[in-house]
Design an enzyme around this catalytic site. Structure first.
Site, PDB file in Angstrom:
ATOM      1  N   LYS A   1      42.311 -31.400   0.343  1.00 54.76           N
ATOM      2  CA  LYS A   1      42.847 -30.169   0.930  1.00 54.76           C
ATOM      3  C   LYS A   1      43.106 -30.386   2.422  1.00 54.76           C
ATOM      4  CE  LYS A   1      41.465 -25.361   1.622  1.00 54.76           C
ATOM      5  NZ  LYS A   1      40.477 -24.337   1.303  1.00 54.76           N
TER       6      LYS A   1
ATOM      7  N   GLU B   1      35.804 -40.216   3.294  1.00 55.55           N
ATOM      8  CA  GLU B   1      35.708 -41.004   2.058  1.00 55.55           C
ATOM      9  C   GLU B   1      37.074 -41.145   1.396  1.00 55.55           C
ATOM     10  OE1 GLU B   1      33.809 -38.456   2.914  1.00 55.55           O
ATOM     11  OE2 GLU B   1      31.736 -38.673   2.241  1.00 55.55           O
TER      12      GLU B   1
ATOM     13  N   GLY C   1      37.749 -25.661  -2.165  1.00 53.88           N
ATOM     14  CA  GLY C   1      37.726 -26.950  -2.862  1.00 53.88           C
ATOM     15  C   GLY C   1      37.103 -26.866  -4.246  1.00 53.88           C
ATOM     16  N   ARG C   2      35.919 -26.252  -4.332  1.00 57.15           N
ATOM     17  CA  ARG C   2      35.206 -26.221  -5.617  1.00 57.15           C
ATOM     18  C   ARG C   2      35.839 -25.265  -6.623  1.00 57.15           C
ATOM     19  NH1 ARG C   2      32.608 -24.520  -1.277  1.00 57.15           N
ATOM     20  NH2 ARG C   2      31.705 -22.436  -1.107  1.00 57.15           N
TER      21      ARG C   2
ATOM     22  N   HIS D   1      14.388 -36.033 -24.530  1.00 62.34           N
ATOM     23  CA  HIS D   1      13.502 -37.197 -24.496  1.00 62.34           C
ATOM     24  C   HIS D   1      13.129 -37.529 -23.061  1.00 62.34           C
ATOM     25  CE1 HIS D   1      14.242 -37.961 -28.778  1.00 62.34           C
ATOM     26  NE2 HIS D   1      15.390 -37.347 -28.485  1.00 62.34           N
TER      27      HIS D   1
HETATM   28  C1  G6Q Z   1      34.284 -27.656  -1.705  1.00 57.14           C
HETATM   29  C2  G6Q Z   1      33.878 -28.284  -0.465  1.00 57.14           C
HETATM   30  C3  G6Q Z   1      33.928 -29.780  -0.454  1.00 57.14           C
HETATM   31  C4  G6Q Z   1      35.342 -30.358  -0.363  1.00 57.14           C
HETATM   32  C5  G6Q Z   1      35.263 -31.855  -0.105  1.00 57.14           C
HETATM   33  C6  G6Q Z   1      36.622 -32.508  -0.021  1.00 57.14           C
HETATM   34  O1  G6Q Z   1      34.363 -26.479  -1.898  1.00 57.14           O
HETATM   35  O2  G6Q Z   1      34.512 -27.744   0.618  1.00 57.14           O
HETATM   36  O3  G6Q Z   1      33.292 -30.300  -1.578  1.00 57.14           O
HETATM   37  O4  G6Q Z   1      36.055 -30.102  -1.523  1.00 57.14           O
HETATM   38  O5  G6Q Z   1      34.542 -32.081   1.066  1.00 57.14           O
HETATM   39  O6  G6Q Z   1      37.402 -31.906   0.955  1.00 57.14           O
HETATM   40  P1  G6Q Z   1      38.946 -32.216   1.038  1.00 57.14           P
HETATM   41  O7  G6Q Z   1      39.588 -31.741  -0.215  1.00 57.14           O
HETATM   42  O8  G6Q Z   1      39.429 -31.489   2.254  1.00 57.14           O
HETATM   43  O9  G6Q Z   1      39.074 -33.701   1.186  1.00 57.14           O
END
Ligand code: G6Q
Length: 557
Positions: A213, A219, A274-275, A391
């Site tokens: 986003k 990463e 994002g989530r 288990h």
């Molecule tokens: C989700 C968070 C977080 C985010 C990641 C990736 O709700 O904000 O998990 O999705 O840090 O962020 P980008 O999509 O901006 O790379």
């Protein structure tokens, strides 16, 4: 928010909370197995169906009175108007001053959704159309790799919300994968993740989708750069990058300066967290593998759950009931965790996705008015696939001092009918929730030991260890089969459950300042790890000591 008006009472100061506390004192010692004996139709009474999902919530420590009081609490916390505010696009994410409109991404009602006076639906639809066209050209092999071979693999590069939802849905819908296109997820800043993902792939037939986003996540950018280098080092060339790289982002400029062709960039909007972004173009890798029609079914399942959530009365509303039951255990029984237990190999990613969804949304200790919470908010979410968990950690569920309500999730039909496997899987699931509810009495344990010829002395030591208290609550969520429609409804159900709880606790379920802090700190430590000489340390001695350990190992290599 109108700052001239004094903030409302916190939920723990409301008379409805007090009424529930008094009710708790009456019901706390009541055993569920006795309730089942007294109420022959308890299962039907505490069951509900919506959007292709069925919920059995009869194995909870509740009566009709409990549900009534919980619903009173929800009403006093303004849940009905909050639900409406979310669907209507109001700026409910107050700390970031924006709406939370993932529901618009799966809105098939034909109704407009206004943000700042503009209907967002035309843009949502045109993005979906673009995704469909992109998907069609790849799946029909019109769009091919640089050596004119069709694509066989898609690598989705993203982390957190740009990773867990699509990964869960891809795994859950594996039976719907086109055999021609495999989907891989690269998330971690770990050379091993990168190496393993690229292992066996050919640059000629691999499409990369950079999912971010912000297009600023360390990463993801690092992995995207490494994938681009791999492509260029293994036969690809700069001129062909556009054929092999696409992006999904709200930051088009940054994606373009990374080298991605504008026509391969799909939008994200600031009103999608994002989530909650699986339903947006972040779902593109999933669409490429399961096809547009199945993706649409996923959206429709989520939409069906949205309609149910928006319209059903609170006491017959699946996400509302699940949310309120969670509050009941969290704030009255002092449960501090909640287990997600899917009995379906394809749903093995569900606990991780719900963990992010719930813990990132409601892992807050201050309310939307800036007041510290005097009660627990979001619980620790954990779990794993059954029957494997039986288990392992189910021991704690049955006999531990920690108390964790559970959601058992099971399809009635398997995608892979192998002998009587599925009946065995279902029987494991049902017998676990039964065992949690009934337990094993001390008397039963003693009788068993007596039958084994143990002495009175041995029995007095062994029986308490073998007795299982029971009375441990669970929900069972079941459905015909793990279809795209069902998976959409299931994920949306949990999204709304989280929203309900956030509303009761008065927290903003749509920001994540703790996660943002981690992103900032990581960059500083990274510079220190790479520094050639010591500079005045800005770190505590532990962090500096660990940095030194890494640097001295690096110097030895
Ligand atoms: C989700 C968070 C977080 C985010 C990641 C990736 O709700 O904000 O998990 O999705 O840090 O962020 P980008 O999509 O901006 O790379």
């Amino acid at each position: 928010m109108d700052r001239s008006v004094s903030p409302p009472l916190m939920f723990s100061d409301k008379p409805e909370f007090k009424a529930l506390s008094e009710h708790y004192d009456h019901i706390e010692s009541k055993r569920m197995d006795e309730c089942f004996d007294e109420e022959p139709n308890r299962f039907e009474h505490f069951s509900l169906s919506a959007a292709g999902l069925n919920l059995d919530y009869s194995k909870n420590r509740i009566s009709d009175e409990t549900i009534k009081l919980l619903v009173d609490l929800a009403e006093s916390c303004g849940l009905p108007s909050a639900i409406e505010a979310m669907f209507m696009g109001q700026k409910i994410n107050l700390s970031e001053n924006r709406p939370a409109l993932h529901t618009a991404l799966r809105n098939f009602s034909g109704e407009p959704v206004m943000v700042g006076g503009i209907d967002v639906m035309p843009e949502v639809k045109s993005t979906l159309n673009r995704m469909e066209a992109f998907c069609w050209s790849i799946r029909t092999q019109q769009w091919r790799g640089f050596s004119n071979k069709p694509f066989t693999d898609v690598v989705s590069i993203g982390i957190g919300g740009s990773f867990l939802g699509p990964k869960l849905a891809s795994e859950a819908l594996k039976p719907y994968w086109s055999r021609k296109i495999n989907c891989h997820y690269l998330s971690n800043i770990d050379g091993s993740d990168l190496t393993e993902t690229l292992q066996g792939l050919s640059p000629e037939t691999t499409l990369f989708i950079v999912q971010s986003k912000s297009f600023g996540t360390q990463e993801t950018l690092k992995n995207a750069t490494a994938c681009r280098d791999w492509f260029l080092d293994n036969g690809g060339c700069e001129a062909e990058l556009a054929r092999h790289f696409a992006a999904v982002t709200a930051n088009v400029e940054k994606a373009q300066s990374f080298g991605i062709d504008a026509k391969n960039i799909f939008p994200m909007w600031d009103w999608v967290g994002g989530r909650y972004s699986l339903w947006s173009a972040i779902g593109l890798p999933l669409m490429l593998t399961i096809g547009f029609e199945n993706f649409r079914q996923l959206l429709q399942g989520a939409h069906a759950m949205d309609e149910h959530f928006r319209n059903a009365p609170l006491d017959q509303n699946m996400p509302v009931l699940l949310g309120l039951l969670g509050v009941w255990y969290n704030n009255f029984f002092d449960a501090q965790s909640h287990a997600i237990l899917p009995y379906d190999h394809y749903l093995r990613g569900l606990p991780s996705h719900i963990q992010q969804l719930d813990m990132e949304s409601n892992g807050k200790s201050v309310d939307i008015h800036g007041r510290p919470l005097p009660f627990h908010s979001g619980p620790i979410i954990w779990g794993g696939v059954g029957s494997n968990g039986q288990h392992a950690y189910h021991q704690l569920l049955h006999q531990g001092t920690q108390f964790a309500p559970c959601d058992f999730i099971i399809p009635l039909m398997s995608h892979n009918a192998v002998g009587d496997f599925h009946a065995l899987l279902v029987s494991n699931c049902l017998s676990q929730s039964q065992a949690l509810m009934k337990g094993k009495s001390l008397e039963q344990a003693k009788t068993e030991l007596l039958a084994q010829g143990k002495t009175e002395e041995e029995i007095s030591v062994l029986a308490p260890q073998r007795a299982i208290a029971g009375n441990r609550p669970s929900n069972t969520i079941y459905f015909d089969k793990s279809t795209p429609h069902v998976i959409g409804a299931l994920i949306a159900m949990y999204e709304h459950k989280v929203f309900v709880q956030g509303q009761i606790w008065g927290v903003n379920s749509f920001d994540q300042w703790g996660v943002e802090l981690g992103k900032q700190l990581g960059n500083k430590v990274h510079s220190a790890l790479l520094a050639c000489h010591d500079e005045a340390s800005e770190f505590d001695s532990s962090t500096q000591g660990l940095i030194n350990a890494f640097r001295s190992m690096k110097n030895k290599l």
